[in-house]
Design an enzyme around this catalytic site. Structure first.
Site, PDB file in Angstrom:
ATOM      1  N   GLU A 107      37.910   6.830  28.748  1.00 11.64           N
ATOM      2  CA  GLU A 107      39.184   6.771  29.286  1.00 11.64           C
ATOM      3  C   GLU A 107      40.022   5.648  28.583  1.00 11.64           C
ATOM      4  O   GLU A 107      39.596   4.513  28.137  1.00 11.64           O
ATOM      5  CB  GLU A 107      39.066   6.261  30.730  1.00 11.64           C
ATOM      6  CG  GLU A 107      40.371   5.492  31.493  1.00 11.64           C
ATOM      7  CD  GLU A 107      41.429   6.482  31.542  1.00 11.64           C
ATOM      8  OE1 GLU A 107      41.227   7.763  31.669  1.00 11.64           O
ATOM      9  OE2 GLU A 107      42.527   6.094  31.402  1.00 11.64           O
TER      10      GLU A 107
ATOM     11  N   CYS B  92      45.492  19.930  35.326  1.00 13.64           N
ATOM     12  CA  CYS B  92      46.519  19.703  36.219  1.00 13.64           C
ATOM     13  C   CYS B  92      47.922  20.636  35.625  1.00 13.64           C
ATOM     14  O   CYS B  92      49.008  20.484  36.097  1.00 13.64           O
ATOM     15  CB  CYS B  92      46.837  18.459  36.453  1.00 13.64           C
ATOM     16  SG  CYS B  92      47.403  17.362  34.881  1.00 13.64           S
TER      17      CYS B  92
HETATM   18  N1  SAH Z   1      39.195  12.203  35.745  1.00 17.48           N
HETATM   19  C1  SAH Z   1      39.897  11.211  36.653  1.00 17.48           C
HETATM   20  C2  SAH Z   1      41.295  11.052  35.985  1.00 17.48           C
HETATM   21  C3  SAH Z   1      41.914  12.230  35.290  1.00 17.48           C
HETATM   22  S1  SAH Z   1      43.714  11.835  34.909  1.00 17.48           S
HETATM   23  C4  SAH Z   1      40.002  11.403  38.004  1.00 17.48           C
HETATM   24  O1  SAH Z   1      39.849  12.539  38.606  1.00 17.48           O
HETATM   25  O2  SAH Z   1      40.260  10.623  38.817  1.00 17.48           O
HETATM   26  C5  SAH Z   1      43.759  11.971  33.190  1.00 17.48           C
HETATM   27  C6  SAH Z   1      43.369  10.368  32.602  1.00 17.48           C
HETATM   28  O3  SAH Z   1      43.258  10.440  31.240  1.00 17.48           O
HETATM   29  C7  SAH Z   1      44.078   9.097  32.941  1.00 17.48           C
HETATM   30  O4  SAH Z   1      43.635   8.148  33.359  1.00 17.48           O
HETATM   31  C8  SAH Z   1      44.658   8.987  31.593  1.00 17.48           C
HETATM   32  O5  SAH Z   1      45.010   7.471  31.453  1.00 17.48           O
HETATM   33  C9  SAH Z   1      43.767   9.042  30.710  1.00 17.48           C
HETATM   34  N2  SAH Z   1      43.821   9.597  29.115  1.00 17.48           N
HETATM   35  C10 SAH Z   1      45.091   9.809  28.633  1.00 17.48           C
HETATM   36  N3  SAH Z   1      45.148  10.055  27.432  1.00 17.48           N
HETATM   37  C11 SAH Z   1      43.787   9.714  27.079  1.00 17.48           C
HETATM   38  C12 SAH Z   1      43.134   9.613  25.921  1.00 17.48           C
HETATM   39  N4  SAH Z   1      43.727  10.298  24.547  1.00 17.48           N
HETATM   40  N5  SAH Z   1      41.822   9.401  25.948  1.00 17.48           N
HETATM   41  C13 SAH Z   1      41.276   9.291  27.014  1.00 17.48           C
HETATM   42  N6  SAH Z   1      41.577   9.254  28.325  1.00 17.48           N
HETATM   43  C14 SAH Z   1      43.095   9.370  28.281  1.00 17.48           C
END
Ligand code: SAH
Length: 458
Positions: free
Chosen positions: A340, A415
């Site tokens: 993340e 989403c």
């Molecule tokens: N799986 C989690 C959150 C999903 S939301 C749940 O179910 O609660 C998508 C997440 O991707 C966010 O937390 C955002 O910060 C992260 N994100 C965005 N771009 C990213 C990247 N390039 N690499 C890793 N994480 C990323």
């Protein structure tokens, strides 16, 4: 004189049209000689009289004036401020028809953008009671003649409309907003004014743990100084017995962003708790956490089913946030690696792993498209890869790495059906086959749709 662009309809024209489709934002779509008109709150199948309010070169917008034929799916929106607020887009449709529309949107976009045609898109999994589901309220505050108002921004303006209740919000959160508004008023707090950058109280944020009943109150203030702090805290405690945590967040910047960098506990705990299935989560003022925990359980159960774990698998959870999916899967896997980009989210993920005595999960901060190729180069392999990217979908470099790592299964949580479709095309071209597609309704009465997809390697 400038030339009038030739559009089939002109601004201010009144026309009768049939609604043929619906946009992802929930507006009806009609065609006049192939020219698309978008009409908010018109439903597919309806025949309506509209006024053209905008006629761009390629498409236009209309305002619904009158129904000539009304859809059987139309219902009276229960919320009295539905038309001013803009937070919900589908309250004028029966819940059953909302679920059907979401299924169709996913199916259509997978076919159109992803050319994924020969796959079952299941009926959307909805809620038995699709109201009062949100566990977080973030409400802006301002001064008006006659006192403080707390509500929502009127469409296309920054004027705050006072709100008494929100029907998709947990009752406990509505209670917090109303009580805090009154307490702040009685203690002489001024609401924040964007234009002059004056006043104290910017936002009231309420968070609710569905399974524990615990409530957190966050006062977002412009200044560190909070007049009558002690009295405010005592009154909140006295009037809202479910409150376990009262915190102040200071945001002194001129910005639309709600939270500032500094958070102080005024009373009680720094965290409230909630659980999804058997996994417990600590939630702080600024933690990311799913807003509809009941449906999150439905979504994660589906993801777990598609991951089909026996206990011997290594799993990668890309875009893991605070580790919600990772910890859910860790209970059934040999080891889970979560990645993340937000460091605070990874701190939360590690804390939540400890809280649940989960030792077979490793978390890393970084971009999924950089960290996972590095893991691959280190010799880490994955039997199952789960991705849950933001709206823009997966980075191409990540998809290439997934293809190179050759996991047996991929579970894609999305989403945004459009970027999902694009990414599925690439995974299919790289040797995976889409097995099943399951839309889940995480946000009833809004146009959002969440989808879980199961892919296997050919
Ligand atoms: N799986 C989690 C959150 C999903 S939301 C749940 O179910 O609660 C998508 C997440 O991707 C966010 O937390 C955002 O910060 C992260 N994100 C965005 N771009 C990213 C990247 N390039 N690499 C890793 N994480 C990323």
């Amino acid at each position: 004189m400038s030339k009038q662009p030739k559009t089939p309809v002109q601004k201010n024209e009144i026309v009768e049209v049939t609604i043929e489709d619906m946009t992802h934002e929930g507006a009806g779509v009609a065609k006049v000689n192939g020219y698309a008109l978008f009409i908010p709150k018109a439903i597919p199948g309806e025949r309506v009289k509209i006024k053209v309010v905008k006629a761009n070169k390629g498409y236009g917008f209309g305002r619904l004036l009158e129904h000539l034929e009304m859809s059987a799916d139309r219902v009276e929106p229960p919320c009295p401020i539905y038309h001013q607020c803009g937070g919900c887009q589908l309250q004028h449709m029966s819940y059953e028809s909302q679920l059907k529309v979401k299924q169709k949107q996913v199916k259509d976009v997978l076919e159109r953008i992803g050319k994924v045609t020969d796959v079952t898109v299941h009926p959307t999994m909805g809620m038995s009671d699709p109201w009062r589901y949100r566990n977080k309220a973030q409400v802006p505050v301002a001064d008006r003649e006659g006192g403080l108002v707390a509500g929502f921004y009127q469409e296309r303006s920054h004027e705050i409309i006072d709100m008494e209740e929100c029907l998709i919000q947990q009752q406990a959160n509505d209670d917090v907003v109303q009580a805090v508004k009154k307490i702040a008023q009685e203690n002489g707090l001024r609401g924040y004014d964007e234009k002059s950058h004056r006043g104290t109280l910017r936002h009231v944020v309420a968070r609710y743990g569905l399974m524990t009943g615990e409530v957190m109150v966050v006062l977002v203030t412009r200044t560190e100084e909070l007049p009558n702090k002690q009295r405010i805290v005592e009154q909140i405690q006295a009037q809202l017995p479910k409150v376990k945590s009262i915190v102040q967040n200071i945001n002194s910047k001129r910005t639309n962003v709600i939270f500032g960098e500094k958070t102080k506990v005024l009373w009680g705990e720094e965290y409230i708790y909630d659980s999804i299935g058997d996994v417990k989560f600590a939630i702080s003022a600024r933690s990311f956490y799913q807003v509809n925990p009941k449906q999150t359980k439905v979504l994660y159960d589906k993801a777990l089913e598609y991951a089909n774990l026996s206990g011997s698998e290594q799993v990668i959870d890309a875009y893991c946030g605070i580790g919600t999916i990772s910890l859910f899967l860790a209970q059934k896997a040999k080891h889970v690696y979560g990645v993340e980009i937000v460091p605070e989210a990874i701190d939360d993920a590690k804390r939540n792993a400890k809280l649940n005595h989960i030792t077979n999960a490793t978390f890393a901060v970084g971009e999924a498209e950089k960290v996972i190729p590095w893991w691959h180069a280190q010799g880490i392999r994955a039997d199952v890869i789960v991705v849950d990217p933001p709206r823009k979908g997966c980075d191409e470099a990540l998809l290439k790495t997934i293809i190179a790592m050759k996991p047996k299964r991929v579970v894609y949580v999305s989403c945004n059906p459009a970027t999902l479709a694009r990414d599925l095309r690439m995974l299919e071209d790289g040797g995976f086959k889409t097995q099943e597609v399951q839309p889940v309704d995480m946000f009833p009465h809004t146009s959002h749709v969440e989808t879980v997809v199961w892919l296997v390697r050919n």
